[in-house]
Motif scaffolding. Structure first.
Motif, PDB file in Angstrom:
ATOM      1  N   ASP A 124       0.827  -1.201   0.000  1.00 58.76           N
ATOM      2  CA  ASP A 124       0.000   0.000   0.000  1.00 58.76           C
ATOM      3  C   ASP A 124       0.868   1.260   0.000  1.00 58.76           C
ATOM      4  O   ASP A 124       2.028   1.243   0.397  1.00 58.76           O
ATOM      5  CB  ASP A 124      -1.002  -0.025   1.158  1.00 58.76           C
ATOM      6  CG  ASP A 124      -0.340  -0.006   2.512  1.00 58.76           C
ATOM      7  OD1 ASP A 124       0.262   1.018   2.873  1.00 58.76           O
ATOM      8  OD2 ASP A 124      -0.417  -1.033   3.207  1.00 58.76           O
ATOM      9  N   LEU A 140       0.806   3.879   1.796  1.00 60.54           N
ATOM     10  CA  LEU A 140       1.241   4.378   3.095  1.00 60.54           C
ATOM     11  C   LEU A 140       2.566   3.724   3.493  1.00 60.54           C
ATOM     12  O   LEU A 140       3.509   4.402   3.927  1.00 60.54           O
ATOM     13  CB  LEU A 140       0.152   4.069   4.129  1.00 60.54           C
ATOM     14  CG  LEU A 140       0.297   4.669   5.508  1.00 60.54           C
ATOM     15  CD1 LEU A 140       0.321   6.188   5.474  1.00 60.54           C
ATOM     16  CD2 LEU A 140      -0.858   4.196   6.396  1.00 60.54           C
ATOM     17  N   ARG A 141       2.650   2.414   3.309  1.00 61.04           N
ATOM     18  CA  ARG A 141       3.863   1.702   3.665  1.00 61.04           C
ATOM     19  C   ARG A 141       5.007   2.069   2.700  1.00 61.04           C
ATOM     20  O   ARG A 141       6.122   2.343   3.140  1.00 61.04           O
ATOM     21  CB  ARG A 141       3.601   0.187   3.624  1.00 61.04           C
ATOM     22  CG  ARG A 141       4.748  -0.686   4.078  1.00 61.04           C
ATOM     23  CD  ARG A 141       5.278  -0.321   5.456  1.00 61.04           C
ATOM     24  NE  ARG A 141       4.235  -0.212   6.457  1.00 61.04           N
ATOM     25  CZ  ARG A 141       4.052  -1.080   7.440  1.00 61.04           C
ATOM     26  NH1 ARG A 141       4.853  -2.122   7.547  1.00 61.04           N
ATOM     27  NH2 ARG A 141       3.115  -0.883   8.337  1.00 61.04           N
ATOM     28  N   THR A 186       6.364   5.407   3.571  1.00 62.99           N
ATOM     29  CA  THR A 186       7.202   5.387   4.771  1.00 62.99           C
ATOM     30  C   THR A 186       8.609   4.913   4.441  1.00 62.99           C
ATOM     31  O   THR A 186       9.596   5.493   4.915  1.00 62.99           O
ATOM     32  CB  THR A 186       6.578   4.459   5.831  1.00 62.99           C
ATOM     33  OG1 THR A 186       5.205   4.782   5.968  1.00 62.99           O
ATOM     34  CG2 THR A 186       7.275   4.633   7.157  1.00 62.99           C
ATOM     35  N   ARG A 227      11.206  -3.334   7.632  1.00 63.18           N
ATOM     36  CA  ARG A 227      10.084  -3.244   8.556  1.00 63.18           C
ATOM     37  C   ARG A 227      10.087  -1.881   9.212  1.00 63.18           C
ATOM     38  O   ARG A 227      11.132  -1.408   9.662  1.00 63.18           O
ATOM     39  CB  ARG A 227      10.181  -4.332   9.626  1.00 63.18           C
ATOM     40  CG  ARG A 227       9.647  -5.671   9.179  1.00 63.18           C
ATOM     41  CD  ARG A 227       9.617  -6.633  10.337  1.00 63.18           C
ATOM     42  NE  ARG A 227      10.963  -6.948  10.792  1.00 63.18           N
ATOM     43  CZ  ARG A 227      11.748  -7.848  10.214  1.00 63.18           C
ATOM     44  NH1 ARG A 227      11.338  -8.494   9.153  1.00 63.18           N
ATOM     45  NH2 ARG A 227      12.948  -8.074  10.683  1.00 63.18           N
ATOM     46  N   ARG A 269      -6.049   3.881   9.073  1.00 61.03           N
ATOM     47  CA  ARG A 269      -4.989   3.096   8.420  1.00 61.03           C
ATOM     48  C   ARG A 269      -3.641   3.303   9.107  1.00 61.03           C
ATOM     49  O   ARG A 269      -2.889   2.341   9.311  1.00 61.03           O
ATOM     50  CB  ARG A 269      -4.868   3.483   6.936  1.00 61.03           C
ATOM     51  CG  ARG A 269      -5.960   2.933   6.057  1.00 61.03           C
ATOM     52  CD  ARG A 269      -5.606   3.027   4.572  1.00 61.03           C
ATOM     53  NE  ARG A 269      -5.469   4.388   4.080  1.00 61.03           N
ATOM     54  CZ  ARG A 269      -6.466   5.172   3.685  1.00 61.03           C
ATOM     55  NH1 ARG A 269      -7.717   4.742   3.755  1.00 61.03           N
ATOM     56  NH2 ARG A 269      -6.236   6.377   3.226  1.00 61.03           N
ATOM     57  N   VAL A 270      -3.329   4.539   9.464  1.00 58.23           N
ATOM     58  CA  VAL A 270      -2.057   4.792  10.156  1.00 58.23           C
ATOM     59  C   VAL A 270      -2.065   4.078  11.508  1.00 58.23           C
ATOM     60  O   VAL A 270      -1.094   3.428  11.891  1.00 58.23           O
ATOM     61  CB  VAL A 270      -1.820   6.307  10.333  1.00 58.23           C
ATOM     62  CG1 VAL A 270      -0.600   6.563  11.212  1.00 58.23           C
ATOM     63  CG2 VAL A 270      -1.640   6.980   8.968  1.00 58.23           C
ATOM     64  N   SER A 326      -3.600   1.438  12.402  1.00 56.31           N
ATOM     65  CA  SER A 326      -3.505  -0.018  12.317  1.00 56.31           C
ATOM     66  C   SER A 326      -2.205  -0.483  11.656  1.00 56.31           C
ATOM     67  O   SER A 326      -1.826  -1.647  11.795  1.00 56.31           O
ATOM     68  CB  SER A 326      -4.707  -0.587  11.549  1.00 56.31           C
ATOM     69  OG  SER A 326      -4.681  -0.165  10.206  1.00 56.31           O
ATOM     70  N   SER A 327      -1.512   0.406  10.956  1.00 56.07           N
ATOM     71  CA  SER A 327      -0.313   0.007  10.209  1.00 56.07           C
ATOM     72  C   SER A 327       0.972   0.160  11.019  1.00 56.07           C
ATOM     73  O   SER A 327       1.982  -0.449  10.676  1.00 56.07           O
ATOM     74  CB  SER A 327      -0.178   0.836   8.923  1.00 56.07           C
ATOM     75  OG  SER A 327      -1.271   0.634   8.062  1.00 56.07           O
ATOM     76  N   PHE A 328       0.950   0.980  12.055  1.00 55.07           N
ATOM     77  CA  PHE A 328       2.172   1.249  12.797  1.00 55.07           C
ATOM     78  C   PHE A 328       2.009   0.863  14.262  1.00 55.07           C
ATOM     79  O   PHE A 328       0.897   0.885  14.795  1.00 55.07           O
ATOM     80  CB  PHE A 328       2.529   2.744  12.709  1.00 55.07           C
ATOM     81  CG  PHE A 328       2.882   3.185  11.326  1.00 55.07           C
ATOM     82  CD1 PHE A 328       4.194   3.097  10.868  1.00 55.07           C
ATOM     83  CD2 PHE A 328       1.907   3.666  10.463  1.00 55.07           C
ATOM     84  CE1 PHE A 328       4.528   3.492   9.577  1.00 55.07           C
ATOM     85  CE2 PHE A 328       2.230   4.062   9.165  1.00 55.07           C
ATOM     86  CZ  PHE A 328       3.535   3.968   8.730  1.00 55.07           C
ATOM     87  N   ASP A 383      -1.896   9.087   0.605  1.00 62.94           N
ATOM     88  CA  ASP A 383      -1.162   8.185   1.486  1.00 62.94           C
ATOM     89  C   ASP A 383       0.327   8.151   1.172  1.00 62.94           C
ATOM     90  O   ASP A 383       1.149   7.963   2.075  1.00 62.94           O
ATOM     91  CB  ASP A 383      -1.715   6.752   1.361  1.00 62.94           C
ATOM     92  CG  ASP A 383      -2.919   6.511   2.244  1.00 62.94           C
ATOM     93  OD1 ASP A 383      -3.489   7.488   2.761  1.00 62.94           O
ATOM     94  OD2 ASP A 383      -3.293   5.340   2.412  1.00 62.94           O
ATOM     95  N   GLY A 420       2.839   8.991   3.997  1.00 66.37           N
ATOM     96  CA  GLY A 420       3.804   7.959   4.364  1.00 66.37           C
ATOM     97  C   GLY A 420       5.225   8.496   4.338  1.00 66.37           C
ATOM     98  O   GLY A 420       6.038   8.190   5.211  1.00 66.37           O
TER      99      GLY A 420
END
Lengths: 176, 176, 176, 176
Positions: free
Chosen positions: C141, C143-144, C147, C175, D54-55, D57-59, D142, D146
């Motif tokens: 995704d 968002l990842r 990052t 990660r 989403r943030v 739950s993702s981090f 996103d 991100g």
């Protein structure tokens, strides 16, 4: 070809997902949705084909027959039948897909030419009697397509014959 | 209330986007789509209301009347008419929206109770004669909704009367 | 090839959108995103390539270099360079795209083999020093991915060298 | 309040999903994402809140703390805390959400005023030291969000102090 006329035949040089050749007459009694596409046409891949898949999975095949028609009019070398075979396998398409027969003296293939399609994706609808009722170039939203399908599924044949002139279909489709 | 029966009236205590109170009889001759919702229901806000807006903008109001019905059955304090007014303004909803009349002894409001709605969002369809033809709880895709609308727009009244028993509608909707 | 190792070179038999051949060393100082794809891979067309386009249009090319790598490991006949040329034109892709050099004795092309890619789409990230920092198979995704890009854009070189063991990158990616 | 300054406190009259009141100092060491919203703001409901979820739950919460801030500046009667409670329950929001304290003489609540937010949705980012690093009004994709998070997660504190002037953050956010 004008709205309301019978589509007597298409020109298909090869079928996928279909053992024996079919013609419109073989689908008489069902509404027919023909999705004309090219495997390298972005709008076909992102919109038209997924919509055809939704129709194919949402309706009984005895009510609506979904037919793909590979109408290659550009980049012919890249979209030969062996490439289409790989495409159909990778995208897991399950409905019958015919290769529109190439023309010797025209980059536009034969059925595409006779139907006067403006490009791909194009969506063609035949009623239960085999008459051309919509011929739409470009994207069409599901709400509008659903309405057209609902109309064609509901019509009584003898009704249509009487009221044909009042049904607002032209080469851009049926107006709701 | 069963499919095929006439919806004689709804119970609306207050209208938005509608100057004078209306009842189903005032919409006779049009297909009617009633979207029953609660302003704090996530599925209504993300799916049902945008779909009602699409129908409202895609069809002539002389063909399809879109009606919102605010059927509050929980969190009553947070969804009073003054809050609904802010919601309608912020979401720029333009079709008539009625507040389903609260019941004195039941958290479920009156019209919702009479229609035996299972929750929100619910989509109710009336044919041109005012008969209940679909009562669907939950999300419904545009393709299916479009098909239902196309059927209801196309039906000839006298046809329906004769073939009513063959039309596969029940409390879960019309099967296509 | 392991995370943290320098990617010394890729094997590209032909470039599109790039006049002169390039190697990773030519991109030193920039973060490099390599999108490994096949033109007939549905997940690449629907997800990976649009994401690569978003990265290409959202960042300065002096910060992030986006490179496509056409790693054909199946349906070779349908995905020859001339077909890829048509695909790139139709999808209006603007970033450099290299054809991963076919191997004589292996259906998997050379760079794909050396990078031990699991399939397509795969996303490979190199840091400003040219070290492999992520090798992700499948969808990721935004968002990842964002990052990861933010981390690689921000790192100070001498910091990385010291803290390499603490950076949680492996063949499945970094990660967060 | 300017980018780079410490956010010493927010004004919260009531918390949801949080037993004891917290202030920015309690989150020191973590990157903090503050989503300022109104429960009847369409862009917040369709875009900003799902992104905050989403943030969240993702981090890991030890890396990024997600905080909702209900900054009501219009339709006050419809967005009182009891209505927000119903909204949080219906939308199943799990991160701490504070009610921005109303001002006696200003429709804009206190924290919103001090942060000079332009409206809702607004996204505020604090670095691990509690400094304001982004203050973005409207939607943010996103990929960009991100990238900002990746930068803030990666920064070494002593690095920031030295290079602060080179970090391109202003009231519109950090430029990547």
């Amino acid at each position: 070809m004008k709205a309301g006329q019978h589509l007597s035949r298409w020109h298909v040089s090869q079928w996928f997902n279909q053992d024996t050749p079919i013609q419109p007459a073989d689908l008489r009694g069902r509404v027919v949705l023909i999705h004309a596409f090219q495997m390298l046409c972005p709008g076909c891949v992102s919109h038209g084909l997924p919509q055809a898949v939704r129709v194919h999975s949402s309706f009984s095949s005895s009510d609506i027959a979904v037919i793909g028609l590979h109408t290659v009019f550009e980049n012919h070398d890249a979209m030969q039948p062996h490439a289409l075979a790989a495409f159909i396998k990778e995208y897991r398409l399950k409905f019958p897909i015919g290769v529109d027969e190439p023309s010797i003296d025209n980059p536009v293939p034969k059925t595409m030419h006779e139907l006067r399609l403006q490009g791909t994706p194009s969506l063609i609808l035949l009623d239960r009697e085999g008459r051309l009722r919509a011929n739409h170039f470009g994207m069409l939203d599901d709400l509008r397509l659903g309405t057209w399908l609902g109309r064609l599924l509901t019509e009584q044949t003898h009704e249509i014959l009487k009221s044909e002139s009042a049904v607002a279909c032209d080469e851009n489709g049926c107006r709701v």
